[in-house]
Design a protein around this motif. Structure first.
Motif, PDB file in Angstrom:
ATOM      1  N   ILE A   1     117.918  86.208 -10.307  1.00 39.48           N
ATOM      2  CA  ILE A   1     116.978  85.777  -9.272  1.00 39.48           C
ATOM      3  C   ILE A   1     116.338  86.987  -8.600  1.00 39.48           C
ATOM      4  CG2 ILE A   1     116.776  84.566  -7.068  1.00 39.48           C
ATOM      5  CD1 ILE A   1     119.136  82.806  -8.020  1.00 39.48           C
TER       6      ILE A   1
ATOM      7  N   TYR B   1     112.337  88.148  -8.412  1.00 45.66           N
ATOM      8  CA  TYR B   1     111.551  88.437  -7.216  1.00 45.66           C
ATOM      9  C   TYR B   1     111.048  89.877  -7.208  1.00 45.66           C
ATOM     10  CZ  TYR B   1     112.371  83.934  -5.055  1.00 45.66           C
ATOM     11  OH  TYR B   1     112.357  82.586  -4.782  1.00 45.66           O
TER      12      TYR B   1
ATOM     13  N   ASP C   1     118.607  83.761   2.552  1.00 46.54           N
ATOM     14  CA  ASP C   1     118.824  82.698   1.559  1.00 46.54           C
ATOM     15  C   ASP C   1     120.161  82.018   1.841  1.00 46.54           C
ATOM     16  OD1 ASP C   1     118.842  81.032  -0.580  1.00 46.54           O
ATOM     17  OD2 ASP C   1     118.898  82.588  -2.118  1.00 46.54           O
TER      18      ASP C   1
ATOM     19  N   LYS D   1     116.680  79.639  -7.078  1.00 48.78           N
ATOM     20  CA  LYS D   1     115.529  80.154  -6.340  1.00 48.78           C
ATOM     21  C   LYS D   1     115.924  80.385  -4.890  1.00 48.78           C
ATOM     22  CE  LYS D   1     112.898  76.607  -7.196  1.00 48.78           C
ATOM     23  NZ  LYS D   1     111.745  75.678  -7.162  1.00 48.78           N
ATOM     24  N   ASN D   2     115.087  81.108  -4.183  1.00 43.78           N
ATOM     25  CA  ASN D   2     115.309  81.331  -2.757  1.00 43.78           C
ATOM     26  C   ASN D   2     114.562  80.241  -1.996  1.00 43.78           C
ATOM     27  OD1 ASN D   2     115.210  82.270  -0.045  1.00 43.78           O
ATOM     28  ND2 ASN D   2     115.521  84.373  -0.737  1.00 43.78           N
ATOM     29  N   GLU D   3     115.270  79.160  -1.681  1.00 36.51           N
ATOM     30  CA  GLU D   3     114.631  78.012  -1.051  1.00 36.51           C
ATOM     31  C   GLU D   3     114.073  78.351   0.328  1.00 36.51           C
ATOM     32  OE1 GLU D   3     117.529  76.425  -4.034  1.00 36.51           O
ATOM     33  OE2 GLU D   3     117.614  77.917  -2.421  1.00 36.51           O
TER      34      GLU D   3
ATOM     35  N   ASP E   1     110.711  80.052  -0.178  1.00 37.58           N
ATOM     36  CA  ASP E   1     109.731  79.086  -0.670  1.00 37.58           C
ATOM     37  C   ASP E   1     109.287  78.140   0.442  1.00 37.58           C
ATOM     38  OD1 ASP E   1     110.072  80.303  -3.076  1.00 37.58           O
ATOM     39  OD2 ASP E   1     111.208  78.678  -4.007  1.00 37.58           O
TER      40      ASP E   1
END
Length: 445
Positions: A314, A318, A369, A376-378, A381
């Motif tokens: 992840i 990024y 996070d 994913k990094n909610e 987002d």
């Protein structure tokens, strides 16, 4: 902007004055605040084919929308949501049919809106064999939010001289009924499951189908037909086969309604196979329908090594994101995140070169996070979705996140309730945002 607090309920209201003194109905709809973005909006549709008449086909279109995606406004009886769904059938660039369906949902209080609640609808199109294009338009009439969808549709004719089956309609609920409504057919109320998704929240796989052209019996032992169900996984393996059921023929056609508990099945894609045999003619016919099972616990990662490896992937992803961004774009992203940045982070960012800023942004979002084990990094987002929403909705400035409303949205999220007050002789039009869960007041810079 003013901040109000009711001590007893700890309800915080944010009031924004609207500087526009008069506007048209269309302008009101465009200015209506909606916090639903494209990837947050949950609208699903599905369709099945059934025989109608001697040699005609009926397409049933099912649709559903998440209740908490709609905007409820107050009226004399409580709160009301209103959305319209329009279905169109096209062939060779020609519009053949267009049908709108209006949907209204009334509640006494917004507290009745819970996550996971869905509102369902159904529409019908008589079809002839051929290839078509289905277009669907959905609009929330209160917020003005709208989306469109389309699917290619192939229609076959049903047999008239041998055993045949309709499509399998997957349902969220089926019950006997003698009251006709929009979901009624053949003595049942069938509430569709338009995304065909089952699991922890919906453990019963329920379905409806129709059987056509059962032969007229001539002897007592031939007045029956049999039905067999199989569940097949995505690899084509039969994972469960249910005992054959033998039933009396009600006539030349029959309805098959059934359900089974699938809570023990792991998450994945499956097929339900329905096989029917006429015990008089010996004819057999089968039909398959795809459905899905999701159980949240199946995706939990218990292996710490696997979780750490996933985390590295992840972070690498990024890093590539920021390597592809210009310095101006990185600066803009951090500026929009200043509301949640510490003073130390702001000072450090000012002193960094391009490579330093790239590494800084990866670490900046990593620290925030809350679910590092996911793909994913909610948090990032979600925050950037709010930035995008603010830029689209609050256009008093070039960057909507710089406005008062944008700042409040980024700091406190989507309000629990929105009240709108039109222009009057005493007041300019204004909007109140209510946050019911914030304790101790609002602190502004």
């Amino acid at each position: 902007m003013r901040f109000l607090m009711k001590r007893k309920s700890l309800t915080i209201c944010l009031i924004f004055l609207n500087l526009i003194l008069s506007f048209s109905l269309f302008a009101q709809q465009q200015d209506t605040l909606s916090f639903i973005t494209e990837d947050q909006f949950h609208f699903n549709y599905d369709f099945n084919f059934f025989r109608t008449g001697v040699n005609n086909t009926l397409m049933e279109l099912y649709y559903s929308v998440s209740r908490n995606n709609l905007e409820f406004v107050p009226d004399s009886s409580g709160w009301v949501a209103n959305f319209i769904c329009v279905g169109e059938i096209w062939q060779n660039d020609s519009l053949l049919m267009q049908t709108p369906w209006s949907n209204v949902d009334r509640i006494d209080s917004v507290a009745q809106i819970k996550p996971g609640q869905r509102l369902y609808g159904v529409g019908y199109f008589p079809m002839k064999p051929g290839d078509y294009l289905l277009k669907i338009y959905m609009q929330d009439r209160n917020s003005g939010f709208q989306r469109s969808y389309q699917s290619e549709v192939h229609v076959d004719s049903f047999a008239t001289d041998h055993l045949d089956l309709s499509d399998i309609q997957f349902a969220s609920q089926i019950r006997h009924s003698d009251q006709q409504n929009r979901f009624y057919k053949s003595g049942f109320t069938v509430i569709p499951n338009s995304d065909r998704l089952y699991g922890t929240g919906l453990p019963m796989l329920m379905f409806y189908s129709e059987i056509y052209n059962l032969k007229k019996p001539q002897e007592p032992d031939t007045t029956k037909y049999s039905v067999t169900y199989r569940i097949i996984d995505s690899d084509g393996q039969v994972v469960r086969e249910f005992p054959e059921k033998v039933r009396l023929k009600p006539g030349a056609s029959a309805v098959d309604v059934s359900g089974m508990n699938i809570i023990s099945f792991p998450s994945g894609t499956y097929f339900l196979e329905l096989q029917v045999k006429d015990l008089f003619s010996g004819e057999e016919v089968s039909k398959k329908g795809k459905f899905f099972i999701f159980r949240k616990g199946d995706l939990a990662m218990s292996d710490s090594a696997a979780a750490a490896n996933a985390r590295k992937k992840i972070e690498a992803a990024y890093e590539r994101v920021y390597q592809e961004m210009t310095e101006e774009q990185i600066n803009e992203e951090f500026n929009a995140a200043k509301y949640i940045a510490t003073g130390e982070e702001k000072n450090i960012f000012k002193k960094l070169d391009m490579k330093g800023k790239q590494a800084f942004m990866v670490e900046f979002w990593k620290k925030r996070d809350k679910t590092p084990e996911t793909a994913k990094n909610e948090f990032r987002d979600h925050y950037l979705r709010l930035v995008n929403t603010a830029n689209q909705k609050f256009r008093e400035m070039k960057h909507g996140w710089r406005t008062d409303r944008g700042r409040v949205l980024l700091l406190y999220g989507v309000p629990d309730e929105i009240e709108r007050f039109p222009y009057s002789a005493e007041n300019k039009p204004y909007v109140i945002w209510k946050y019911f869960s914030i304790q101790g007041g609002v602190i502004t810079n």
